[in-house]
Scaffold this active site. Structure first.
Site, PDB file in Angstrom:
ATOM      1  N   ASN A  71       0.735  -0.740  -0.222  1.00  0.00           N
ATOM      2  CA  ASN A  71       0.454  -0.440   0.715  1.00  0.00           C
ATOM      3  C   ASN A  71       0.479   1.076  -0.380  1.00  0.00           C
ATOM      4  O   ASN A  71       1.733   1.282   0.800  1.00  0.00           O
ATOM      5  CB  ASN A  71      -0.851  -0.175   1.255  1.00  0.00           C
ATOM      6  N   GLU A 131      -4.303   1.340  -3.214  1.00  0.00           N
ATOM      7  CA  GLU A 131      -3.670   2.989  -2.397  1.00  0.00           C
ATOM      8  C   GLU A 131      -3.262   3.690  -3.651  1.00  0.00           C
ATOM      9  O   GLU A 131      -2.885   4.936  -3.354  1.00  0.00           O
ATOM     10  CB  GLU A 131      -3.715   3.297  -1.241  1.00  0.00           C
ATOM     11  N   TYR A 152      -7.626  -4.216  -2.437  1.00  0.00           N
ATOM     12  CA  TYR A 152      -7.766  -2.732  -0.842  1.00  0.00           C
ATOM     13  C   TYR A 152      -8.343  -3.347  -0.089  1.00  0.00           C
ATOM     14  O   TYR A 152     -10.051  -1.947  -0.769  1.00  0.00           O
ATOM     15  CB  TYR A 152      -7.415  -1.660  -1.985  1.00  0.00           C
ATOM     16  N   ASP A 171      -3.901  -4.648   1.303  1.00  0.00           N
ATOM     17  CA  ASP A 171      -4.242  -4.648   2.514  1.00  0.00           C
ATOM     18  C   ASP A 171      -5.859  -5.016   2.688  1.00  0.00           C
ATOM     19  O   ASP A 171      -6.563  -4.088   2.460  1.00  0.00           O
ATOM     20  CB  ASP A 171      -4.321  -3.049   2.393  1.00  0.00           C
ATOM     21  N   ASN A 181      -7.284  -4.145   5.726  1.00  0.00           N
ATOM     22  CA  ASN A 181      -7.577  -3.651   6.695  1.00  0.00           C
ATOM     23  C   ASN A 181      -8.065  -4.380   8.145  1.00  0.00           C
ATOM     24  O   ASN A 181      -9.108  -4.209   8.521  1.00  0.00           O
ATOM     25  CB  ASN A 181      -8.384  -2.452   6.161  1.00  0.00           C
ATOM     26  N   ASP A 204       2.740   4.988   4.691  1.00  0.00           N
ATOM     27  CA  ASP A 204       2.598   4.419   6.281  1.00  0.00           C
ATOM     28  C   ASP A 204       2.579   2.902   6.233  1.00  0.00           C
ATOM     29  O   ASP A 204       2.228   2.595   7.417  1.00  0.00           O
ATOM     30  CB  ASP A 204       1.740   5.285   6.550  1.00  0.00           C
ATOM     31  N   HIS A 205       2.725   2.285   5.201  1.00  0.00           N
ATOM     32  CA  HIS A 205       3.050   0.741   4.998  1.00  0.00           C
ATOM     33  C   HIS A 205       3.441   0.900   5.083  1.00  0.00           C
ATOM     34  O   HIS A 205       4.938   1.181   3.880  1.00  0.00           O
ATOM     35  CB  HIS A 205       1.632   0.436   4.329  1.00  0.00           C
TER      36      HIS A 205
END
Length: 250
Positions: free
Chosen positions: A7, A35, A105, A144, A146, A241-242
Site C-alpha cells: 500500500n 491505494e 484494497y 491491504d 484492513n 505509512d505501510h
C-alpha cells in the site's frame, strides 16, 4: 517466484520518495499496489520488462490498485462484478495457468465505524467471489485487507477493541475467510512472531516506536501451501505509512 504487495498511500508521492529504486531492488515477478490514488493519465511510469495494469477509482485521488507483472496473464478482470463495490478500484485479478493472482484494497470501516455495515456486506461478497474462483483454480490474494486478525497483529489490542480494523466483526470475517479454505501465509511460517507490523499511524512517532498493525497480507488457497517457501514483512522500507510484504514460492 517472488511476489510483493505494498500500500503506497499515493503512487505519485511514492515515486517522489524513491519508489522506482525500491521496485528495482526487489526484482519481483509480480508487484501489487494498493491505494494508488491515481486517475488515468496522471502518471507516466515505465518499468522495463513489466506489463502494467491499473484499476482507478471513480473518485479522484482515492483508493485504486495496480499490478506490475513480468509474466503475461491469460486474462485480467477488474472488480468483483458487483456495481455496489466496483467504483473504487479495489480489485485486480490476473489469471495464470495454475492460479489466480488477486490484489485487493479492502474498504476501511472508518473511525466511528460509519462504514462497518457496508464492510460486512463487502466481506461476504468478496469471500463468495474468491470461493467461486477457488473452485476453478487456486488463488493467491494479496493486499491491504484492513484488519489485524489476532491480538499479536497489533501493538495495542486492548485499547483498540472497537477501532476500525480490530472490531470483533472484522476479525470474525477474516476467520470465516480462512475457514473457507485459505491460509494467512505469514502466520503459516511465523505463528507467534510478535511485533511484525505493516502499517503505522503518522501520529506520535508510531513507526519509530513500532506501534503498528499487521493489516497487509498474502493469503493463499490451502492447496498452495506445499509450494510456499517464505513470507516476509519489510519494515525497513520507507516511502509510505505501510511497508511492503513478500511471498516466496518454490
Amino acid at each position: 517466484m517472488k511476489l510483493i504487495s505494498w500500500n503506497v498511500n499515493g503512487l505519485r508521492a511514492a515515486v517522489r520518495k524513491g519508489f522506482v529504486d525500491t521496485f528495482n531492488d526487489f526484482n519481483s515477478d509480480i508487484f501489487a499496489l494498493q491505494e494508488i490514488k491515481l486517475s488515468e493519465g496522471q502518471l507516466d511510469l515505465k518499468l522495463d520488462g513489466y506489463e502494467m495494469f491499473y484499476n482507478y477509482a471513480e473518485r479522484k485521488g482515492y483508493s485504486g490498485t495496480a499490478v506490475f507483472t513480468r509474466e503475461k496473464p491469460l486474462n485480467v478482470t477488474y472488480g468483483m462484478g458487483i456495481e455496489e463495490h466496483d467504483s473504487e478500484g479495489r480489485i485486480i485479478n490476473l489469471e495464470y495457468d495454475d492460479f489466480y493472482f488477486i490484489t485487493c484494497y479492502t474498504p476501511n470501516s472508518k473511525r466511528k465505524l460509519e462504514r462497518l455495515e457496508y464492510r460486512m456486506v463487502w466481506e461476504d461478497d468478496f469471500r463468495n467471489y474468491l470461493n467461486n474462483l477457488n473452485g476453478k483454480k487456486p488463488i493467491i490474494l494479496c493486499g491491504d485487507l484492513n484488519v489485524a486478525h489476532r491480538e499479536i497483529d497489533l501493538a495495542n489490542p486492548k485499547t483498540n477493541r472497537k477501532s476500525a480494523g480490530f472490531t470483533d466483526e472484522e476479525r470474525n470475517k477474516f476467520t470465516e475467510l480462512l475457514n473457507a479454505g485459505y491460509v494467512d501465509t505469514f502466520r503459516h511460517f511465523y505463528p507467534e512472531q510478535p511485533e511484525e507490523y505493516s502499517w503505522w499511524s503518522n501520529f506520535a512517532n508510531s513507526r519509530e516506536r513500532n506501534i503498528g498493525w499487521r493489516i497487509d497480507y498474502f493469503v493463499v488457497s490451502n492447496g498452495i501451501t506445499k509450494d510456499l517457501k517464505d513470507a516476509k514483512i519489510h519494515q525497513s522500507v520507507m516511502g509510505s505509512d505501510h511497508c511492503p510484504v513478500e511471498l516466496l514460492l518454490k
